[in-house]
Scaffold this motif. Structure first.
Motif, PDB file in Angstrom:
ATOM      1  N   ARG A  81     -49.414   3.752  25.477  1.00 50.60           N
ATOM      2  CA  ARG A  81     -50.016   3.179  26.678  1.00 50.60           C
ATOM      3  C   ARG A  81     -51.391   3.801  26.952  1.00 50.60           C
ATOM      4  O   ARG A  81     -52.371   3.106  27.243  1.00 50.60           O
ATOM      5  N   LYS A  82     -51.467   5.114  26.856  1.00 47.45           N
ATOM      6  CA  LYS A  82     -52.722   5.813  27.130  1.00 47.45           C
ATOM      7  C   LYS A  82     -53.806   5.436  26.126  1.00 47.45           C
ATOM      8  O   LYS A  82     -54.983   5.265  26.489  1.00 47.45           O
ATOM      9  N   ILE A  83     -53.425   5.304  24.851  1.00 46.56           N
ATOM     10  CA  ILE A  83     -54.398   4.948  23.810  1.00 46.56           C
ATOM     11  C   ILE A  83     -54.970   3.567  24.073  1.00 46.56           C
ATOM     12  O   ILE A  83     -56.187   3.351  24.006  1.00 46.56           O
ATOM     13  N   ILE A  84     -54.101   2.608  24.393  1.00 49.25           N
ATOM     14  CA  ILE A  84     -54.559   1.237  24.617  1.00 49.25           C
ATOM     15  C   ILE A  84     -55.432   1.167  25.862  1.00 49.25           C
ATOM     16  O   ILE A  84     -56.471   0.489  25.878  1.00 49.25           O
ATOM     17  N   GLN A  85     -55.037   1.875  26.893  1.00 53.68           N
ATOM     18  CA  GLN A  85     -55.847   1.863  28.115  1.00 53.68           C
ATOM     19  C   GLN A  85     -57.221   2.478  27.878  1.00 53.68           C
ATOM     20  O   GLN A  85     -58.236   2.005  28.397  1.00 53.68           O
ATOM     21  N   GLN A  86     -57.266   3.538  27.065  1.00 53.34           N
ATOM     22  CA  GLN A  86     -58.546   4.183  26.774  1.00 53.34           C
ATOM     23  C   GLN A  86     -59.420   3.277  25.900  1.00 53.34           C
ATOM     24  O   GLN A  86     -60.620   3.145  26.131  1.00 53.34           O
ATOM     25  N   ALA A  87     -58.819   2.638  24.907  1.00 59.91           N
ATOM     26  CA  ALA A  87     -59.582   1.765  24.004  1.00 59.91           C
ATOM     27  C   ALA A  87     -59.963   0.455  24.685  1.00 59.91           C
ATOM     28  O   ALA A  87     -60.994  -0.135  24.378  1.00 59.91           O
ATOM     29  N   ASN A  88     -59.131   0.003  25.615  1.00 62.64           N
ATOM     30  CA  ASN A  88     -59.379  -1.245  26.362  1.00 62.64           C
ATOM     31  C   ASN A  88     -59.830  -2.368  25.434  1.00 62.64           C
ATOM     32  O   ASN A  88     -60.903  -2.961  25.603  1.00 62.64           O
ATOM     33  N   PRO A  89     -59.021  -2.697  24.411  1.00 63.69           N
ATOM     34  CA  PRO A  89     -59.462  -3.673  23.409  1.00 63.69           C
ATOM     35  C   PRO A  89     -59.338  -5.108  23.904  1.00 63.69           C
ATOM     36  O   PRO A  89     -58.541  -5.410  24.787  1.00 63.69           O
ATOM     37  N   SER A  90     -60.148  -5.993  23.303  1.00 62.36           N
ATOM     38  CA  SER A  90     -59.974  -7.421  23.574  1.00 62.36           C
ATOM     39  C   SER A  90     -58.969  -8.024  22.599  1.00 62.36           C
ATOM     40  O   SER A  90     -58.514  -9.146  22.814  1.00 62.36           O
ATOM     41  N   VAL A 108     -49.563  -2.157  30.014  1.00 69.39           N
ATOM     42  CA  VAL A 108     -50.930  -1.705  29.788  1.00 69.39           C
ATOM     43  C   VAL A 108     -51.836  -2.364  30.810  1.00 69.39           C
ATOM     44  O   VAL A 108     -51.805  -3.577  30.988  1.00 69.39           O
ATOM     45  N   THR A 109     -52.638  -1.559  31.488  1.00 63.80           N
ATOM     46  CA  THR A 109     -53.581  -2.077  32.468  1.00 63.80           C
ATOM     47  C   THR A 109     -54.942  -2.210  31.812  1.00 63.80           C
ATOM     48  O   THR A 109     -55.659  -1.228  31.622  1.00 63.80           O
ATOM     49  N   PHE A 110     -55.285  -3.438  31.414  1.00 61.78           N
ATOM     50  CA  PHE A 110     -56.592  -3.662  30.809  1.00 61.78           C
ATOM     51  C   PHE A 110     -57.666  -3.587  31.883  1.00 61.78           C
ATOM     52  O   PHE A 110     -57.443  -3.907  33.046  1.00 61.78           O
ATOM     53  N   ASP A 111     -58.834  -3.173  31.462  1.00 60.43           N
ATOM     54  CA  ASP A 111     -59.976  -3.083  32.371  1.00 60.43           C
ATOM     55  C   ASP A 111     -60.471  -4.487  32.672  1.00 60.43           C
ATOM     56  O   ASP A 111     -61.199  -5.097  31.902  1.00 60.43           O
ATOM     57  N   ARG A 112     -60.040  -5.030  33.807  1.00 63.65           N
ATOM     58  CA  ARG A 112     -60.362  -6.416  34.140  1.00 63.65           C
ATOM     59  C   ARG A 112     -61.862  -6.623  34.339  1.00 63.65           C
ATOM     60  O   ARG A 112     -62.393  -7.671  34.028  1.00 63.65           O
ATOM     61  N   THR A 113     -62.528  -5.622  34.855  1.00 63.09           N
ATOM     62  CA  THR A 113     -63.967  -5.750  35.086  1.00 63.09           C
ATOM     63  C   THR A 113     -64.685  -5.994  33.770  1.00 63.09           C
ATOM     64  O   THR A 113     -65.524  -6.878  33.635  1.00 63.09           O
ATOM     65  N   ASN A 114     -64.292  -5.197  32.774  1.00 61.62           N
ATOM     66  CA  ASN A 114     -64.931  -5.340  31.476  1.00 61.62           C
ATOM     67  C   ASN A 114     -64.616  -6.694  30.860  1.00 61.62           C
ATOM     68  O   ASN A 114     -65.468  -7.329  30.261  1.00 61.62           O
ATOM     69  N   ARG A 115     -63.368  -7.138  31.033  1.00 62.07           N
ATOM     70  CA  ARG A 115     -62.980  -8.431  30.489  1.00 62.07           C
ATOM     71  C   ARG A 115     -63.763  -9.552  31.145  1.00 62.07           C
ATOM     72  O   ARG A 115     -64.181 -10.494  30.504  1.00 62.07           O
ATOM     73  N   GLU A 116     -63.977  -9.443  32.460  1.00 67.94           N
ATOM     74  CA  GLU A 116     -64.719 -10.490  33.148  1.00 67.94           C
ATOM     75  C   GLU A 116     -66.160 -10.559  32.646  1.00 67.94           C
ATOM     76  O   GLU A 116     -66.748 -11.630  32.529  1.00 67.94           O
ATOM     77  N   GLU A 117     -66.722  -9.388  32.333  1.00 67.07           N
ATOM     78  CA  GLU A 117     -68.082  -9.383  31.795  1.00 67.07           C
ATOM     79  C   GLU A 117     -68.124 -10.095  30.450  1.00 67.07           C
ATOM     80  O   GLU A 117     -69.043 -10.853  30.150  1.00 67.07           O
ATOM     81  N   LEU A 118     -67.089  -9.862  29.632  1.00 70.13           N
ATOM     82  CA  LEU A 118     -67.038 -10.511  28.339  1.00 70.13           C
ATOM     83  C   LEU A 118     -66.851 -12.012  28.484  1.00 70.13           C
ATOM     84  O   LEU A 118     -67.486 -12.812  27.802  1.00 70.13           O
ATOM     85  N   LEU A 119     -65.978 -12.399  29.411  1.00 67.99           N
ATOM     86  CA  LEU A 119     -65.733 -13.819  29.626  1.00 67.99           C
ATOM     87  C   LEU A 119     -66.969 -14.519  30.152  1.00 67.99           C
ATOM     88  O   LEU A 119     -67.213 -15.693  29.857  1.00 67.99           O
TER      89      LEU A 119
END
Length: 771
Positions: free
Chosen positions: A626-635, A757-768
């Motif tokens: 969980r920690k690895i995925i949250q840190q990497a915050n992959p798409s 896993v809590t993805f970084d929604r802010t970052n995802r919105e920027e990508l979208l």
């Protein structure tokens, strides 16, 4: 997530379906066609709406001079250009003059020796041959010096052209040009349109039999297909179906075109062949084809043109391949040159590279005799190449063009200065997202709206072209089928279903995207609607222009860890992060750039933001994962791990199993492992692993001790719950990890990842937002 290759721009500013208007009404609105009368004129173009050629300024003066020349048997020359618009213009006016009995011939300048437009050497040569009247088609409006030279030679110069008017207008005998004619309201005719109107006036009737030539030149020259251009193209395409022109008949047959010809056939099959002649050899050959009345001659010319077109394709492919080896990814504008590159095809090569690299491209050949570079450039929508080059025009020997295309010549010593200035300008002006090409989308559409009737209605807007582009639609839905098609798997096919309606989406040269679309994922596609007929059945399909996935994706290769399953992703994504167990050799990923390798024991804080995260081995702890995925915050997450212990499939021994073995140890203690354990295995039909596991649990709980492969029962041990055993806990934990991450279904695994896993929604919105 799969990013779109282009920037998508919706006509209504949103990807939401506007249900308040019908599809067709929306298409009319996009084109500014609002009244019933205008709609009728657009859908049913009439030749009666073509203006009278008398509206052209000086056309009567030009006609009188030509008729005087005919009466006095003066020799006239139609002076054209070497592209498709130029050669069709030449053929149109030559046909009219020959019908009138004129003593006429034509002249097309050589692209390599003379270049575009009138030339004094050619004019003097023509004068010496007795020519007294020169009539230009698709050229001449910029030739002020040459117009004066015509007077010196005693020749009358009649200019028919459509190109932009310069600061000074040539002092010619007569100029027939929409933009010098206040009474001629349509200003955007192609050169062949102007030539046709002049022929119309000379003949005193509209020569509709020449409209096939007008359609070819108009569509090839990429003028707006609105107004009179639309009328000419519409009726010209109809004329092409029944053409009386021997050369066109033979060319159609040679290209395997049926009677019905579309604007795409003109743009991608007929026009490139006519253009190839001027690019590789002498464009006079193309005019010969369009004027001949001898079928045998037409066949010979068509075969030669086909040979030249094939040669042109091979030359372009070679140049593009060579150029790709020298592209610098750091450049904002690509400028390349080679002494051996053929200047006639550099514009085509530049266009290819623009599409591939989403950057302006200038392709040049080196002229050793003058120590100059000469070539063509193509740009992207966000960068006005013409304006920026004109700002440094003193560095060019010759320069001309428009915002998206240009031709130039300049000294080799100016190359680095031009390159530096243009790179500075483009990086000052554009953000990374601005470099992408644009796709204008009419509107979103639902599967239920994709009917044969709708496609037929859309086709009424044809012929499509500049300012009347074929509508592009947007569909967002989970495909029911996704596969690669074609002999080399180069193409992509998606299938969408809703109720009883099935729609296929075909992406030519998009086969590589197959790997980047995961199952049960909502996909956004944009493309054009077509009717596909197979075995008498008609179905609607989408011809894809672009594709995107706007959510994070899971690529599932569990139990199939192999380089062929990971390499396509390593070469596609940037910021690749691979997570493995300790001391693991992973030869599959070594040698790839932008790949970072971590173990489950690494400092999680050192993992950077990743476009894709590869889980190469099963973790030993779900919390660490969980920690690895949250840190990497992959798409995207790619899993290719397998299991080694199969803890989940190896059922835990029951309490009775533990009681029985403990009783056996008490009764027969001391027990010799190598002698007595096989007896237990045989007696209980257990596996060695099962017996060893129970013994390890007893060791943890201090029920037994082992010395020199002999088991002794500790009769003074305290009664302890089995769950106190570390071995027992690890087995439960490993079993849960395998159940969750390996033996789960695709949907179960994706759901677990989304829940835990809590993805970084802010970052995802920027990508979208990039879409």
């Amino acid at each position: 997530m799969l990013k779109s290759k282009a920037n998508w721009k919706f006509s209504n500013g949103t990807d939401q379906n506007d249900s308040s208007n019908s599809m067709i009404d929306s298409l009319f609105q996009e084109r500014g066609i609002l009244t019933i009368e205008d709609k009728e004129h657009f859908l049913h173009p009439s030749l009666e709406k073509i203006q009278s050629p008398t509206n052209f300024h000086q056309i009567e003066k030009a006609k009188e001079r030509i008729f005087k020349a005919i009466e006095q048997d003066e020799k006239m020359i139609v002076y054209g250009d070497y592209d498709a618009d130029g050669v069709t213009s030449t053929a149109v006016l030559m046909s009219a003059l020959m019908e009138l009995g004129a003593n006429c011939d034509y002249y097309i300048p050589n692209r390599f020796e003379e270049g575009y437009g009138l030339h004094e050497v050619a004019m003097k040569k023509l004068s010496n041959q007795g020519v007294s009247v020169i009539i230009t088609v698709d050229t001449g409006i910029a030739n002020t010096v040459e117009a004066d030279f015509a007077k010196v030679l005693g020749m009358d110069l009649i200019i028919t052209d459509h190109h932009e008017i310069q600061d000074e207008i040539p002092d010619a005998y007569a100029i027939i040009h929409p933009k010098t004619s206040p009474n001629y309201s349509f200003k955007q005719l192609a050169g062949v349109g102007v030539a046709f109107q002049f022929a119309h006036y000379l003949l005193d009737y509209m020569p509709t039999h020449l409209l096939d030539l007008v359609a070819i030149g108009t569509i090839a020259d990429l003028v707006p297909l609105l107004g009179e251009n639309r009328i000419f193209a519409y009726h010209g395409i109809k004329q092409l179906a029944k053409t009386e022109n021997i050369g066109i008949q033979v060319l159609k047959k040679h290209c395997k075109l049926m009677d019905d010809v579309t604007e795409r056939d003109i743009g991608f099959i007929i026009a490139p062949r006519l253009n190839a002649v001027g690019r590789i050899a002498d464009a006079n050959i193309a005019v010969d084809l369009l004027l001949t009345e001898d079928e045998e001659e037409a066949i010979q010319i068509a075969e030669y043109i086909e040979k030249l077109n094939t040669e042109r394709q091979q030359i372009v492919n070679k140049i593009v391949k060579e150029a790709e080896q020298h592209v610098n990814d750091e450049d904002g504008i690509i400028i390349l040159y080679d002494e051996n590159w053929h200047e006639g095809v550099l514009g085509i090569a530049a266009s290819r590279l623009v599409k591939r690299y989403d950057r302006p491209v200038m392709m040049l050949t080196y002229k050793k005799e003058t120590d100059e570079l000469k070539g063509s450039a193509r740009s992207i929508p966000a960068f006005n190449l013409f304006d920026h080059c004109m700002a440094i025009n003193d560095l060019f020997t010759n320069f001309g063009g428009h915002s998206q295309a240009a031709g130039m010549t300049f000294p080799l010593e100016h190359l680095e200065q031009i390159k530096t200035i243009l790179n500075e300008k483009i990086f000052e002006q554009l953000s990374p997202d601005d470099f992408k090409q644009e796709i204008q989308i009419s509107q979103s559409i639902a599967i239920t709206q994709m009917t044969e009737e709708l496609v037929q209605q859309i086709n009424m807007f044809a012929p499509f072209g500049m300012k009347n582009e074929e509508p592009v639609f947007h569909l967002k839905k989970i495909p029911t089928q996704l596969r690669q098609i074609g002999q080399d798997k180069n193409h992509l096919k998606l299938q969408f279903k809703q109720k009883d309606i099935v729609v296929d989406a075909i992406g030519f040269r998009m086969g590589h995207l197959f790997y980047y679309i995961s199952p049960n994922t909502e996909v956004s596609v944009v493309g054009k609607l077509q009717l596909n007929e197979w075995n008498g059945n008609k179905t609607v399909q989408i011809l894809l222009d672009d594709i995107a996935v706007n959510e994070w994706q899971l690529f599932d290769y569990r139990g199939r860890r192999h380089d062929k399953n990971i390499v396509p992703y390593l070469s596609h994504f940037k910021n690749n992060t691979v997570v493995v167990n300790s001391n693991k050799q992973i030869d599959d990923v070594i040698g790839y750039e932008d790949v970072h390798i971590f173990t489950y024991e690494s400092d999680v804080s050192t993992i950077r933001k990743s476009d894709i995260l590869y889980l190469y081995d099963l973790p030993y702890d779900l919390d660490i994962l969980r920690k690895i995925i949250q840190q990497a915050n992959p798409s995207c997450i790619h899993v290719s791990y397998g299991v080694t212990e199969d803890a989940y499939l190896q059922t835990l021994p029951t309490r009775d199993d533990f009681k029985w073995l403990y009783g056996y140890l008490v009764k027969y203690s001391p027990i010799h492992l190598k002698v007595d354990l096989p007896k237990v295995v045989h007696m209980k039909k257990w596996t060695n692993e099962r017996v060893v596991f129970i013994l390890k649990v007893f060791l943890d709980l201090k029920f037994i001790t082992v010395q020199d492969d002999v088991i002794y029962v500790n009769k003074n041990s305290e009664k302890t719950d089995l769950h106190q055993s570390r071995t027992y806990q690890l087995r439960l934990k490993q079993s849960n990890i395998e159940k969750t991450l390996y033996y789960s279904t695709y949907d179960e695994l994706k759901q677990w990842l989304e829940q835990n896993v809590t993805f970084d929604r802010t970052n995802r919105e920027e990508l979208l937002h990039e879409l």
